[in-house]
Design a protein around this motif. Structure first.
Motif, PDB file in Angstrom:
ATOM      1  N   GLU A  69      41.483  36.474   5.102  1.00 45.37           N
ATOM      2  CA  GLU A  69      41.222  37.207   3.861  1.00 45.37           C
ATOM      3  C   GLU A  69      40.692  36.276   2.771  1.00 45.37           C
ATOM      4  O   GLU A  69      39.746  36.598   2.065  1.00 45.37           O
ATOM      5  N   GLN A  73      37.084  36.349   0.849  1.00 44.94           N
ATOM      6  CA  GLN A  73      36.978  36.333  -0.606  1.00 44.94           C
ATOM      7  C   GLN A  73      36.038  35.213  -1.061  1.00 44.94           C
ATOM      8  O   GLN A  73      35.200  35.405  -1.935  1.00 44.94           O
ATOM      9  N   ASN A  93      45.906  41.374  11.372  1.00 42.65           N
ATOM     10  CA  ASN A  93      44.645  40.736  11.004  1.00 42.65           C
ATOM     11  C   ASN A  93      43.521  41.767  10.952  1.00 42.65           C
ATOM     12  O   ASN A  93      42.653  41.684  10.091  1.00 42.65           O
ATOM     13  N   ILE A  96      44.035  43.643   7.581  1.00 47.53           N
ATOM     14  CA  ILE A  96      43.715  42.794   6.428  1.00 47.53           C
ATOM     15  C   ILE A  96      42.223  42.471   6.383  1.00 47.53           C
ATOM     16  O   ILE A  96      41.600  42.481   5.325  1.00 47.53           O
ATOM     17  N   SER A  97      41.630  42.199   7.533  1.00 48.91           N
ATOM     18  CA  SER A  97      40.195  41.896   7.576  1.00 48.91           C
ATOM     19  C   SER A  97      39.362  43.095   7.150  1.00 48.91           C
ATOM     20  O   SER A  97      38.417  42.969   6.375  1.00 48.91           O
ATOM     21  N   SER A  99      40.329  45.572   5.251  1.00 48.39           N
ATOM     22  CA  SER A  99      40.567  45.754   3.822  1.00 48.39           C
ATOM     23  C   SER A  99      39.786  44.717   3.008  1.00 48.39           C
ATOM     24  O   SER A  99      39.172  45.039   2.001  1.00 48.39           O
ATOM     25  N   GLY A 100      39.819  43.472   3.469  1.00 39.48           N
ATOM     26  CA  GLY A 100      39.085  42.413   2.778  1.00 39.48           C
ATOM     27  C   GLY A 100      37.591  42.651   2.771  1.00 39.48           C
ATOM     28  O   GLY A 100      36.924  42.461   1.768  1.00 39.48           O
TER      29      GLY A 100
END
Length: 106
Positions: A69, A73, A93, A96-97, A99-100
């Protein structure tokens, strides 16, 4: 018409531009990987984007979810169009990936 990514697996900026100058002036779909990034630096992405190219950054991000993440960013500043994320570290993962990517690349 299908989009084809052109692999830019070069280790100098001169080799890259010599190759790209063979194409008519148009937006190309380019795959930029570790070889080029490690050789010439991340600024090459900005140069390619300034020429109107679509950039697929193939760095194969693969680490614990928070590190992936944070990498996403950090990569936001380059406005890449696609990235590779290896999801061998599991479902967390993936979430989160995803979402990121939605936060940093849309």
């Amino acid at each position: 018409m299908p989009k084809i990514f052109i692999a830019c697996d070069f280790n100098t900026e001169e080799q890259l531009w010599t190759f790209l100058n063979k194409f008519p002036p148009q937006s190309l779909f380019l795959k930029v990987g570790m070889e080029l990034i490690y050789a010439v630096g991340f600024e090459i992405i900005n140069k390619l984007k300034q020429h109107g190219h679509i950039v697929f950054l193939d760095l194969k991000l693969n680490d614990i979810p928070i590190t992936v993440e944070k990498a996403l960013q950090a990569l936001k500043q380059y406005q890449v169009d696609f990235v590779t994320i290896h999801l061998t570290s599991g479902e967390k993962n993936i979430r989160i990936s995803a979402s990121g990517c939605a936060r940093y690349f849309n």
